[in-house]
Design a protein around this motif. Structure first.
Motif, mmCIF file in Angstrom:
data_model
loop_
_atom_site.group_PDB
_atom_site.id
_atom_site.type_symbol
_atom_site.label_atom_id
_atom_site.label_comp_id
_atom_site.label_asym_id
_atom_site.label_seq_id
_atom_site.Cartn_x
_atom_site.Cartn_y
_atom_site.Cartn_z
ATOM 1 N N LYS A 165 1.063 -1.485 -0.399
ATOM 2 C CA LYS A 165 0.296 -0.229 0.105
ATOM 3 C C LYS A 165 0.419 1.710 0.028
ATOM 4 O O LYS A 165 2.242 1.402 0.797
ATOM 5 C CB LYS A 165 -1.345 -0.085 1.441
ATOM 6 C CG LYS A 165 -1.527 -1.548 0.763
ATOM 7 C CD LYS A 165 -3.070 -1.105 0.159
ATOM 8 C CE LYS A 165 -3.584 -2.002 0.371
ATOM 9 N NZ LYS A 165 -4.797 -2.213 -1.115
ATOM 10 N N TYR A 166 0.290 2.562 -1.220
ATOM 11 C CA TYR A 166 1.220 3.462 -1.075
ATOM 12 C C TYR A 166 0.961 4.325 -0.165
ATOM 13 O O TYR A 166 1.362 5.243 0.657
ATOM 14 C CB TYR A 166 0.613 4.047 -2.324
ATOM 15 C CG TYR A 166 1.087 3.172 -3.587
ATOM 16 C CD1 TYR A 166 2.796 2.870 -3.885
ATOM 17 C CD2 TYR A 166 0.893 2.839 -3.687
ATOM 18 C CE1 TYR A 166 2.986 1.973 -4.635
ATOM 19 C CE2 TYR A 166 0.829 1.410 -4.908
ATOM 20 C CZ TYR A 166 2.408 1.389 -5.241
ATOM 21 O OH TYR A 166 2.798 0.857 -6.293
ATOM 22 N N LYS A 167 -0.149 3.566 0.672
ATOM 23 C CA LYS A 167 -1.253 4.941 1.547
ATOM 24 C C LYS A 167 -0.722 4.747 2.974
ATOM 25 O O LYS A 167 -1.163 6.347 3.452
ATOM 26 C CB LYS A 167 -2.328 5.620 1.423
ATOM 27 C CG LYS A 167 -2.267 6.164 0.130
ATOM 28 C CD LYS A 167 -3.962 6.572 -0.589
ATOM 29 C CE LYS A 167 -4.254 7.663 -1.858
ATOM 30 N NZ LYS A 167 -5.727 7.721 -2.225
ATOM 31 N N VAL A 168 -0.464 3.625 3.236
ATOM 32 C CA VAL A 168 -0.982 3.805 4.865
ATOM 33 C C VAL A 168 -0.018 2.256 5.127
ATOM 34 O O VAL A 168 0.516 1.964 4.273
ATOM 35 C CB VAL A 168 -1.959 3.073 5.035
ATOM 36 C CG1 VAL A 168 -3.454 3.580 4.691
ATOM 37 C CG2 VAL A 168 -1.914 1.649 4.645
ATOM 38 N N TYR A 169 1.166 1.875 5.943
ATOM 39 C CA TYR A 169 1.880 1.254 6.669
ATOM 40 C C TYR A 169 0.824 0.864 8.521
ATOM 41 O O TYR A 169 0.422 1.773 8.417
ATOM 42 C CB TYR A 169 2.906 1.772 7.121
ATOM 43 C CG TYR A 169 3.691 2.774 8.190
ATOM 44 C CD1 TYR A 169 3.526 2.455 9.460
ATOM 45 C CD2 TYR A 169 3.203 4.301 7.962
ATOM 46 C CE1 TYR A 169 3.921 3.229 9.764
ATOM 47 C CE2 TYR A 169 3.300 5.296 8.124
ATOM 48 C CZ TYR A 169 4.373 4.807 9.988
ATOM 49 O OH TYR A 169 3.620 5.788 10.731
ATOM 50 N N ALA A 170 1.588 -0.175 8.717
ATOM 51 C CA ALA A 170 1.553 -0.849 10.209
ATOM 52 C C ALA A 170 2.846 -0.208 11.462
ATOM 53 O O ALA A 170 3.972 -0.979 10.935
ATOM 54 C CB ALA A 170 1.149 -1.971 9.455
ATOM 55 N N GLN A 171 2.565 -0.416 12.229
ATOM 56 C CA GLN A 171 3.095 0.357 13.377
ATOM 57 C C GLN A 171 3.193 -1.298 15.000
ATOM 58 O O GLN A 171 1.970 -1.251 14.660
ATOM 59 C CB GLN A 171 3.165 1.383 13.508
ATOM 60 C CG GLN A 171 4.232 2.072 14.926
ATOM 61 C CD GLN A 171 4.242 2.989 15.180
ATOM 62 O OE1 GLN A 171 4.150 4.620 14.129
ATOM 63 N NE2 GLN A 171 4.316 3.493 16.339
ATOM 64 N N ILE A 172 4.336 -1.610 15.242
ATOM 65 C CA ILE A 172 3.846 -2.884 16.253
ATOM 66 C C ILE A 172 4.122 -2.347 16.913
ATOM 67 O O ILE A 172 5.883 -2.226 16.988
ATOM 68 C CB ILE A 172 4.098 -3.932 15.492
ATOM 69 C CG1 ILE A 172 2.638 -4.386 14.972
ATOM 70 C CG2 ILE A 172 4.035 -5.159 16.835
ATOM 71 C CD1 ILE A 172 3.268 -5.681 13.719
ATOM 72 N N ASP A 216 0.997 11.808 6.726
ATOM 73 C CA ASP A 216 1.166 13.323 7.459
ATOM 74 C C ASP A 216 1.162 12.071 8.938
ATOM 75 O O ASP A 216 1.939 12.724 10.173
ATOM 76 C CB ASP A 216 0.006 14.101 7.908
ATOM 77 C CG ASP A 216 -1.498 12.918 7.886
ATOM 78 O OD1 ASP A 216 -1.120 11.420 7.939
ATOM 79 O OD2 ASP A 216 -1.862 13.615 8.168
ATOM 80 N N TYR A 217 1.622 10.703 8.706
ATOM 81 C CA TYR A 217 1.784 9.436 10.267
ATOM 82 C C TYR A 217 0.687 9.734 10.944
ATOM 83 O O TYR A 217 1.010 8.771 11.854
ATOM 84 C CB TYR A 217 3.067 10.632 10.748
ATOM 85 C CG TYR A 217 4.569 9.758 9.749
ATOM 86 C CD1 TYR A 217 5.073 9.205 9.307
ATOM 87 C CD2 TYR A 217 4.966 11.507 9.125
ATOM 88 C CE1 TYR A 217 5.916 8.957 8.548
ATOM 89 C CE2 TYR A 217 6.056 11.227 8.007
ATOM 90 C CZ TYR A 217 6.483 10.073 7.791
ATOM 91 O OH TYR A 217 7.978 9.822 7.172
ATOM 92 N N SER A 218 -0.732 10.178 10.273
ATOM 93 C CA SER A 218 -1.544 10.225 11.383
ATOM 94 C C SER A 218 -2.155 9.075 11.632
ATOM 95 O O SER A 218 -1.911 8.225 11.125
ATOM 96 C CB SER A 218 -2.753 10.788 10.725
ATOM 97 O OG SER A 218 -3.108 10.747 9.551
ATOM 98 N N TYR A 219 -2.569 8.283 13.118
ATOM 99 C CA TYR A 219 -3.184 7.701 12.991
ATOM 100 C C TYR A 219 -5.005 7.181 12.714
ATOM 101 O O TYR A 219 -5.387 8.422 12.890
ATOM 102 C CB TYR A 219 -3.185 7.188 14.811
ATOM 103 C CG TYR A 219 -2.185 6.806 15.439
ATOM 104 C CD1 TYR A 219 -1.941 5.745 15.642
ATOM 105 C CD2 TYR A 219 -1.740 8.010 15.343
ATOM 106 C CE1 TYR A 219 -0.047 5.491 16.212
ATOM 107 C CE2 TYR A 219 -0.114 8.019 16.947
ATOM 108 C CZ TYR A 219 -0.370 6.768 16.981
ATOM 109 O OH TYR A 219 1.418 6.780 17.190
#
Length: 80
Positions: A19-26, A45-48
């Motif tokens: 995905k180009y717009k989102v990523y997962a953070q664990i 923009d690194y928003s949640y």
């Protein structure tokens, strides 16, 4: 539980790669609560967009919910 955690890491990597717009953070905290936090964040923009906190020493069923959330974002059309 180990298989589900490995699946979560695999899906998080797949999400970030596809995905180009989102990523997962664990994030994991090994305190008494054994807390695991999964966040879906915007790459621009690194928003949640989503955030799940679970305590691993209480319930393993919620790991399935995190897996479903990641699969939804991987397969979703709105977040290409």
């Amino acid at each position: 539980m180990e298989k589900k955690l490995v699946e979560i890491f695999r899906l998080a990597n797949t999400l970030s790669d596809k995905k180009y717009k989102v990523y997962a953070q664990i994030e994991y905290s090994a305190t008494e609560q054994k807390e695991l936090t999964l966040s879906i964040r915007s790459k621009s923009d690194y928003s949640y967009l989503e955030k799940c906190n679970i305590q691993l020493n209480q319930s393993y069923a919620t790991l399935d919910s995190i897996i479903l959330l990641l699969r939804y974002y991987i397969g979703g059309q709105d977040n290409e």
